[in-house]
Design a protein around this motif. Structure first.
Motif, PDB file in Angstrom:
ATOM      1  N   HIS A  18     -12.690   3.260  -2.788  1.00 16.26           N
ATOM      2  CA  HIS A  18     -12.761   2.148  -3.726  1.00 16.26           C
ATOM      3  C   HIS A  18     -13.976   2.323  -4.627  1.00 16.26           C
ATOM      4  CE1 HIS A  18     -16.301   0.020  -2.043  1.00 16.26           C
ATOM      5  NE2 HIS A  18     -15.933   0.624  -0.916  1.00 16.26           N
ATOM      6  N   LEU A  19     -14.009   1.556  -5.705  1.00 17.07           N
ATOM      7  CA  LEU A  19     -15.176   1.498  -6.577  1.00 17.07           C
ATOM      8  C   LEU A  19     -15.585   0.044  -6.722  1.00 17.07           C
ATOM      9  CD1 LEU A  19     -17.190   3.012  -8.326  1.00 17.07           C
ATOM     10  CD2 LEU A  19     -15.658   2.696 -10.274  1.00 17.07           C
ATOM     11  N   ASP A  20     -16.667  -0.303  -6.024  1.00 12.33           N
ATOM     12  CA  ASP A  20     -17.192  -1.671  -6.041  1.00 12.33           C
ATOM     13  C   ASP A  20     -16.106  -2.678  -5.663  1.00 12.33           C
ATOM     14  OD1 ASP A  20     -19.182  -3.543  -6.301  1.00 12.33           O
ATOM     15  OD2 ASP A  20     -18.887  -3.845  -8.451  1.00 12.33           O
ATOM     16  N   ALA A  21     -15.324  -2.332  -4.643  1.00 10.66           N
ATOM     17  CA  ALA A  21     -14.242  -3.219  -4.180  1.00 10.66           C
ATOM     18  C   ALA A  21     -14.155  -3.145  -2.662  1.00 10.66           C
ATOM     19  CB  ALA A  21     -12.922  -2.823  -4.826  1.00 10.66           C
ATOM     20  N   ALA A  22     -15.309  -3.312  -2.009  1.00  9.11           N
ATOM     21  CA  ALA A  22     -15.366  -3.154  -0.559  1.00  9.11           C
ATOM     22  C   ALA A  22     -14.467  -4.147   0.171  1.00  9.11           C
ATOM     23  CB  ALA A  22     -16.811  -3.297  -0.077  1.00  9.11           C
ATOM     24  N   ASP A  23     -14.412  -5.374  -0.309  1.00 11.65           N
ATOM     25  CA  ASP A  23     -13.583  -6.389   0.366  1.00 11.65           C
ATOM     26  C   ASP A  23     -12.109  -6.003   0.325  1.00 11.65           C
ATOM     27  OD1 ASP A  23     -15.833  -7.837   0.930  1.00 11.65           O
ATOM     28  OD2 ASP A  23     -15.519  -9.348  -0.624  1.00 11.65           O
ATOM     29  N   ALA A  24     -11.643  -5.561  -0.840  1.00  8.19           N
ATOM     30  CA  ALA A  24     -10.244  -5.151  -0.961  1.00  8.19           C
ATOM     31  C   ALA A  24      -9.961  -3.941  -0.077  1.00  8.19           C
ATOM     32  CB  ALA A  24      -9.913  -4.835  -2.418  1.00  8.19           C
ATOM     33  N   ALA A  25     -10.901  -3.000  -0.019  1.00  3.46           N
ATOM     34  CA  ALA A  25     -10.716  -1.815   0.812  1.00  3.46           C
ATOM     35  C   ALA A  25     -10.631  -2.206   2.287  1.00  3.46           C
ATOM     36  CB  ALA A  25     -11.860  -0.832   0.594  1.00  3.46           C
ATOM     37  N   GLU A  26     -11.482  -3.139   2.711  1.00  2.00           N
ATOM     38  CA  GLU A  26     -11.441  -3.600   4.103  1.00  2.00           C
ATOM     39  C   GLU A  26     -10.120  -4.297   4.419  1.00  2.00           C
ATOM     40  OE1 GLU A  26     -14.862  -5.990   4.756  1.00  2.00           O
ATOM     41  OE2 GLU A  26     -16.285  -4.338   4.475  1.00  2.00           O
ATOM     42  N   THR A  27      -9.597  -5.039   3.450  1.00  2.00           N
ATOM     43  CA  THR A  27      -8.299  -5.690   3.642  1.00  2.00           C
ATOM     44  C   THR A  27      -7.203  -4.650   3.807  1.00  2.00           C
ATOM     45  OG1 THR A  27      -8.940  -7.644   2.364  1.00  2.00           O
ATOM     46  CG2 THR A  27      -6.583  -7.202   2.567  1.00  2.00           C
ATOM     47  N   VAL A  28      -7.231  -3.637   2.969  1.00  2.00           N
ATOM     48  CA  VAL A  28      -6.238  -2.561   3.050  1.00  2.00           C
ATOM     49  C   VAL A  28      -6.321  -1.864   4.402  1.00  2.00           C
ATOM     50  CG1 VAL A  28      -5.619  -0.291   2.137  1.00  2.00           C
ATOM     51  CG2 VAL A  28      -6.062  -2.186   0.570  1.00  2.00           C
ATOM     52  N   ILE A  29      -7.528  -1.552   4.849  1.00  2.00           N
ATOM     53  CA  ILE A  29      -7.699  -0.869   6.134  1.00  2.00           C
ATOM     54  C   ILE A  29      -7.178  -1.729   7.290  1.00  2.00           C
ATOM     55  CG2 ILE A  29      -9.418  -0.030   7.784  1.00  2.00           C
ATOM     56  CD1 ILE A  29     -11.112   0.791   5.310  1.00  2.00           C
ATOM     57  N   ALA A  30      -7.527  -3.017   7.277  1.00  2.00           N
ATOM     58  CA  ALA A  30      -7.080  -3.905   8.355  1.00  2.00           C
ATOM     59  C   ALA A  30      -5.562  -4.004   8.400  1.00  2.00           C
ATOM     60  CB  ALA A  30      -7.693  -5.293   8.162  1.00  2.00           C
ATOM     61  N   GLN A  31      -4.935  -4.123   7.235  1.00  2.59           N
ATOM     62  CA  GLN A  31      -3.477  -4.249   7.193  1.00  2.59           C
ATOM     63  C   GLN A  31      -2.797  -2.947   7.604  1.00  2.59           C
ATOM     64  OE1 GLN A  31      -2.074  -5.945   3.515  1.00  2.59           O
ATOM     65  NE2 GLN A  31      -3.459  -7.701   3.642  1.00  2.59           N
ATOM     66  N   LEU A  32      -3.390  -1.813   7.221  1.00  5.31           N
ATOM     67  CA  LEU A  32      -2.812  -0.533   7.605  1.00  5.31           C
ATOM     68  C   LEU A  32      -2.945  -0.307   9.113  1.00  5.31           C
ATOM     69  CD1 LEU A  32      -3.908   1.827   4.692  1.00  5.31           C
ATOM     70  CD2 LEU A  32      -1.577   1.187   5.314  1.00  5.31           C
ATOM     71  N   ARG A  33      -4.076  -0.689   9.686  1.00  5.80           N
ATOM     72  CA  ARG A  33      -4.238  -0.535  11.137  1.00  5.80           C
ATOM     73  C   ARG A  33      -3.224  -1.401  11.889  1.00  5.80           C
ATOM     74  NH1 ARG A  33      -8.348   2.413  12.988  1.00  5.80           N
ATOM     75  NH2 ARG A  33     -10.205   2.780  11.709  1.00  5.80           N
ATOM     76  N   GLU A  34      -2.933  -2.568  11.332  1.00  7.79           N
ATOM     77  CA  GLU A  34      -1.954  -3.455  11.972  1.00  7.79           C
ATOM     78  C   GLU A  34      -0.551  -2.885  11.871  1.00  7.79           C
ATOM     79  OE1 GLU A  34      -0.322  -8.064  11.523  1.00  7.79           O
ATOM     80  OE2 GLU A  34      -2.217  -7.476  10.601  1.00  7.79           O
ATOM     81  N   ARG A  35      -0.213  -2.314  10.718  1.00  3.31           N
ATOM     82  CA  ARG A  35       1.134  -1.805  10.500  1.00  3.31           C
ATOM     83  C   ARG A  35       1.332  -0.401  11.047  1.00  3.31           C
ATOM     84  NH1 ARG A  35       3.446  -3.461   4.621  1.00  3.31           N
ATOM     85  NH2 ARG A  35       5.132  -2.187   5.489  1.00  3.31           N
TER      86      ARG A  35
END
Length: 280
Positions: free
Chosen positions: A228-245
């Motif tokens: 990401h570029l200055d979008a840590a929150d969005a990246a963390e959301t993506v990671i959490a959702q991918l780990r769940e799926r």
């Protein structure tokens, strides 16, 4: 000694892995007005929205120096150089010229990663891990090329100005001529950056990004990279959702896009790289 892996600074690999595996990094250039910045070497604050900011590839001379040093460090075992897509940058072509100038076609092997960012970094990492295990030059080269060929990359872009200015989007004419696009999702196809779909809101775009990555990973083992570029929150959301799926995913690498890619993608960009089948 072992085969030495070289890549460029777009790869975005964590510093600890670079040091642990002895990967050599060649900096890309970011041009800010009359000033040239070597990515990862020189410090200078960058305004990504400025139309005076651009990028350039390392010269054949810079790559020749890097390859020569890596070859010496390998004690003759050879070098595998993994670079960002030749469709997106002149780096691979500069590398080919460097190898020709060296007369080292047999001992320095080039790999077009067909991507950029972690889509370059993961093939380089696959090669470096193979080298660390004592693999031959042919096997290390094959590990990088295989990872590059099977990877999938999806990128959510927050704003379109940089894409328009950079000219890297292969479907640019239709993209910018179409109706207003709030949050485009891009994908890399054989090294070309193409529009995958157009989404109106960022939350829906994040959901689409996760769905695309999950579909690419399939039901088997996979490695995932998130940038990401200055979008840590969005990246963390993506990671959490991918780990769940994707509970089968055991390794997730995270990194920020460096300036050389940030100039073209803009602040707020989030990218996902999927390597189905894992490192095998």
């Amino acid at each position: 000694m072992t085969v030495v892996v070289v890549t460029d600074s777009s790869a975005g690999l964590p510093a600890d892995l670079i040091g642990e595996l002895g990967i050599d990094i060649v900096p890309l250039h970011v041009l800010v007005g009359d000033t040239t910045i070597r990515e990862g070497v020189d410090d200078l604050e960058i305004d990504y929205t400025a139309d005076t900011v651009s990028t350039s590839a390392p010269s054949p001379g810079e790559l020749r120096a890097a390859y020569t040093a890596a070859l010496a460090r390998s004690s003759g075992d050879g070098v595998v150089a993994v670079h960002l897509s030749r469709q997106l940058s002149a780096t691979w072509e500069s590398g080919r010229q460097a190898v020709r100038d060296m007369g080292a076609e047999e001992s320095v092997r080039l790999v077009d990663s067909l991507g950029a960012g972690l889509a370059t970094g993961l093939p380089a990492l696959a090669a470096a891990r193979s080298a660390a295990a004592g693999a031959t030059l042919d096997a290390v080269h094959r590990a990088a090329a295989t990872a590059a060929a099977k990877s999938h990359t999806f990128i959510l872009v927050n704003r379109t100005e940089q894409l328009r200015r950079g000219g890297r989007l292969s479907t640019a004419a239709g993209f910018f001529a179409s109706e207003l696009v709030s949050k485009p999702i891009l994908q890399l196809v054989q090294g070309r950056l193409e529009l995958r779909e157009k989404v109106r809101t960022r939350s829906k775009a994040v959901a689409k990004l996760v769905s695309a990555a999950a579909a690419a990973a399939g039901s088997g083992e996979a490695v995932v990279g998130v940038q990401h570029l200055d979008a840590a929150d969005a990246a963390e959301t993506v990671i959490a959702q991918l780990r769940e799926r994707l509970p089968q995913v055991r390794e997730v690498l995270t990194a920020e896009f460096g300036p050389a890619l940030g100039v073209h993608l803009g602040v707020g960009a989030v990218g996902v790289l999927v390597l189905p089948g894992g490192w095998g």
